[in-house]
Design an enzyme around this catalytic site. Structure first.
Site, short mmCIF file in Angstrom:
data_model
loop_
_atom_site.label_atom_id
_atom_site.label_comp_id
_atom_site.label_asym_id
_atom_site.label_seq_id
_atom_site.Cartn_x
_atom_site.Cartn_y
_atom_site.Cartn_z
N ARG A 50 0.81 -1.22 0.00
CA ARG A 50 0.00 0.00 0.00
C ARG A 50 0.84 1.26 0.00
NH1 ARG A 50 -4.19 -0.86 4.73
NH2 ARG A 50 -2.26 -1.66 5.53
N LYS A 149 0.21 -19.19 5.55
CA LYS A 149 -0.50 -19.46 6.78
C LYS A 149 -0.47 -18.23 7.67
CE LYS A 149 1.38 -21.29 10.42
NZ LYS A 149 2.25 -20.39 11.17
N LYS A 183 10.76 -28.29 3.76
CA LYS A 183 12.05 -28.59 4.39
C LYS A 183 12.60 -29.90 3.83
CE LYS A 183 11.18 -26.26 8.81
NZ LYS A 183 12.23 -25.29 9.03
N GLU A 217 11.70 -24.21 19.87
CA GLU A 217 12.37 -22.97 19.42
C GLU A 217 12.94 -22.26 20.63
OE1 GLU A 217 10.26 -20.76 16.06
OE2 GLU A 217 8.63 -21.58 17.23
N ASP A 236 -0.72 -21.67 15.78
CA ASP A 236 0.45 -21.23 15.03
C ASP A 236 1.31 -22.40 14.55
OD1 ASP A 236 2.27 -19.20 14.07
OD2 ASP A 236 3.58 -19.65 15.76
N HIS A 241 2.10 -27.26 11.02
CA HIS A 241 3.38 -27.98 10.93
C HIS A 241 3.35 -29.34 11.64
CE1 HIS A 241 4.43 -24.12 9.51
NE2 HIS A 241 4.79 -23.57 10.64
C1 BG6 Z 1 5.96 -20.28 11.61
C2 BG6 Z 1 5.39 -19.82 12.91
O1 BG6 Z 1 4.98 -20.90 10.83
O2 BG6 Z 1 7.01 -21.24 11.87
C3 BG6 Z 1 6.47 -19.19 13.77
O3 BG6 Z 1 4.39 -18.84 12.64
C4 BG6 Z 1 7.63 -20.17 13.95
O4 BG6 Z 1 5.95 -18.83 15.05
C5 BG6 Z 1 8.09 -20.70 12.61
O5 BG6 Z 1 8.67 -19.48 14.61
C6 BG6 Z 1 9.10 -21.82 12.81
O6 BG6 Z 1 9.62 -22.18 11.56
P1 BG6 Z 1 11.07 -22.81 11.43
O7 BG6 Z 1 11.22 -23.08 9.98
O8 BG6 Z 1 12.02 -21.76 11.95
O9 BG6 Z 1 11.07 -24.04 12.27
#
Ligand code: BG6
Length: 490
Positions: A50, A149, A183, A217, A236, A241
């Site tokens: 925008r 997503k 991945k 993480e 999330d 995932h």
């Molecule tokens: C994203 C999430 O889909 O995946 C994040 O929204 C997360 O919160 C991320 O940190 C993790 O992805 P990766 O590839 O770093 O494991």
């Protein structure tokens, strides 16, 4: 040497072109693909946003992002020069019908090319942007649309988005991203399971005791906290995932790698997942939030402090016990957990096999451990099989667990491409196998919604865990009750 097949010339229109995902992931991915010669001819990357930005200012923004996000030493002036000539910037307010002129003009005359609209925006804009593309005559027979997503925040909102986008694009033109499917190691799961005959007879109830999936993480929520606070770890990370990983571990062999063959098998797993509701909310789910702690010696704040002290019951950690009601997996629990601010970035799948039925060794000669197959997703991607072996020596018969350890990086000796590099090339090639089909997304939401509702209904406690630990005590208790424990020890 990896093989790079060039893709035919394309126009890639990135909505949300100044956003974090575009700058941190998509453009670095395109930079690498440019470097390997996969981007050909007069392909264009058209960033849409925008803001009133001159192309020069946008290019400066991209260059800065590349320098910051590429691995040290990867930024090369000539490679950037090749990419930058492809980049355009267009100002467009997707919600204002009269503001699409510049994009329409830029795309005019390129109707025969592969055209991809990548929606790296809030999901609330997916429908309006799809409609804008259609209304402005920008949906050509070779058009595809990519949806980042989160696809909604529950079953109902996901269906609404799917309906809106579905009115403008056929299902086989809609690419719903789950970047875990891009991945390398996740794809390697398919190779491990279906390119080897060794595992298939073992991959079932009666042989497998349980499966664990950890996606940990060390990072916190960072700059996305306002968004995250409305979403939480279940939506999330688990809805997409982790459930995709469960599907790839649990599905039957597809008849081919054809996109629908693979997705047909995954959806069967999602449909066989036993719903978690009623009393099972307490025994099969754990949700928690991090408090201040330390990671790698550095002090980190708690989630509530990051939120500025506001009250919140949003979970930054989830652990679940899943049960799959089919012949292969009946009675074999799948434990999954994910969390922010855990000790390290560490994702793995552990297939734990059953104990030997009877031991012939004297009790004092071993510390018997059941065999485990560990698929390390990140870091140090690889596969490890733990087996019991005799410690060398003429005296006693002493047993110890040892590992047959394969590190992919050492074996193949190449850089692991980021998931987005692969996914972008797949969209451009027109192969939707690594993307989620509508029914998969909706089935996953349906299953997740029952947990969200159960948490509300039963006022499920939000436990706390200290940042830098492996999560709340409830996660260990959930496995203790079944006589099991998480790997690595939490
Ligand atoms: C994203 C999430 O889909 O995946 C994040 O929204 C997360 O919160 C991320 O940190 C993790 O992805 P990766 O590839 O770093 O494991």
């Amino acid at each position: 040497m990896a093989l790079f097949v060039p893709v035919e010339a394309f126009d890639l229109v990135i909505f949300g072109g100044t956003g974090d995902l575009a700058l941190r992931k998509l453009l670095p991915a395109l930079y690498h693909r440019e470097g390997d010669g996969q981007v050909t001819g007069k392909s264009r990357i058209i960033a849409v946003s925008r803001g009133a930005l001159k192309r020069k200012a946008y290019l400066a923004m991209v260059e800065k992002a590349l320098r910051e996000n590429l691995p040290a030493g990867d930024f090369r002036a000539e490679q950037w020069a090749a990419l930058r000539r492809r980049i355009h910037y267009v100002q467009c307010d997707a919600l204002a019908p009269g503001k699409w002129g510049a994009l329409v003009d830029l795309l005019a005359g390129a109707e025969d090319r592969v055209r991809v609209a990548y929606l790296s925006t809030a999901p609330g804009l997916f429908g309006p942007i799809a409609q804008g593309l259609k209304r402005n005559g920008l949906v050509t027979p070779a058009s595809r649309i990519v949806l980042e997503k989160p696809l909604g925040r529950d079953y109902e909102s996901a269906c609404e988005i799917n309906d809106q986008v579905g009115r403008c694009f056929a299902e086989n033109r809609i690419y719903r991203i789950d970047h875990y499917l891009g991945k390398e190691t996740v794809q390697n799961l398919l190779a491990l399971r279906f390119a080897n005959s060794l595992f298939e007879p073992l991959w079932r109830r009666g042989v497998v005791d349980h499966v664990q999936i950890t996606v940990a993480e060390d990072l916190g929520v960072g700059g996305r906290i306002e968004f995250y606070d409305r979403i939480g770890a279940l939506r999330d990370m688990v809805q997409n995932h982790l459930m995709q990983l469960v599907c790839l571990v649990a599905m039957e062999a597809p008849s081919s790698l054809h996109h629908d063959a693979v997705r047909d098998e995954k959806i069967k797993v999602l449909r066989a997942l036993r719903p978690i509701g009623g009393d099972r909310i307490r025994t099969h789910t754990v949700r928690a939030q991090y408090t201040a702690g330390a990671i790698d010696g550095a002090t980190v704040s708690g989630y509530i402090d990051e939120l500025g002290g506001a009250k919140s019951r949003t979970e930054t950690f989830v652990a679940l016990k899943l049960e799959i009601d089919n012949w292969r997996w009946s009675g074999v629990p799948f434990y999954v957990r994910t969390g922010k601010r855990l000790p390290a970035k560490h994702s793995e799948i552990v297939v734990a096999f059953r104990d030997v039925p009877h031991s012939i060794f004297p009790a004092q000669s071993y510390e018997l451990q059941s065999n485990r197959l560990t698929i390390r997703l990140q870091p140090d991607e690889g596969v490890e099989l733990s087996v019991m072996a005799k410690r060398p020596g003429p005296g006693s018969f002493e047993l110890h667990p040892v590992s047959l350890d394969l590190s992919f990086e050492e074996t193949f000796g190449i850089r692991y491409p980021d998931a987005y590099e692969r996914l972008l090339m797949e969209v451009l090639r027109g192969n939707p196998a690594l993307f989620m089909r509508r029914d998969e997304v909706e089935a996953a939401w349906h299953w997740i919604d029952a947990i969200v509702a159960g948490w509300e209904e039963h006022n499920q406690k939000v436990e706390s865990y200290v940042a830098g630990s492996w999560g709340p005590s409830g996660a260990s208790t959930m496995l203790d009750r079944d006589g099991r424990n998480w790997q690595p020890e939490s």
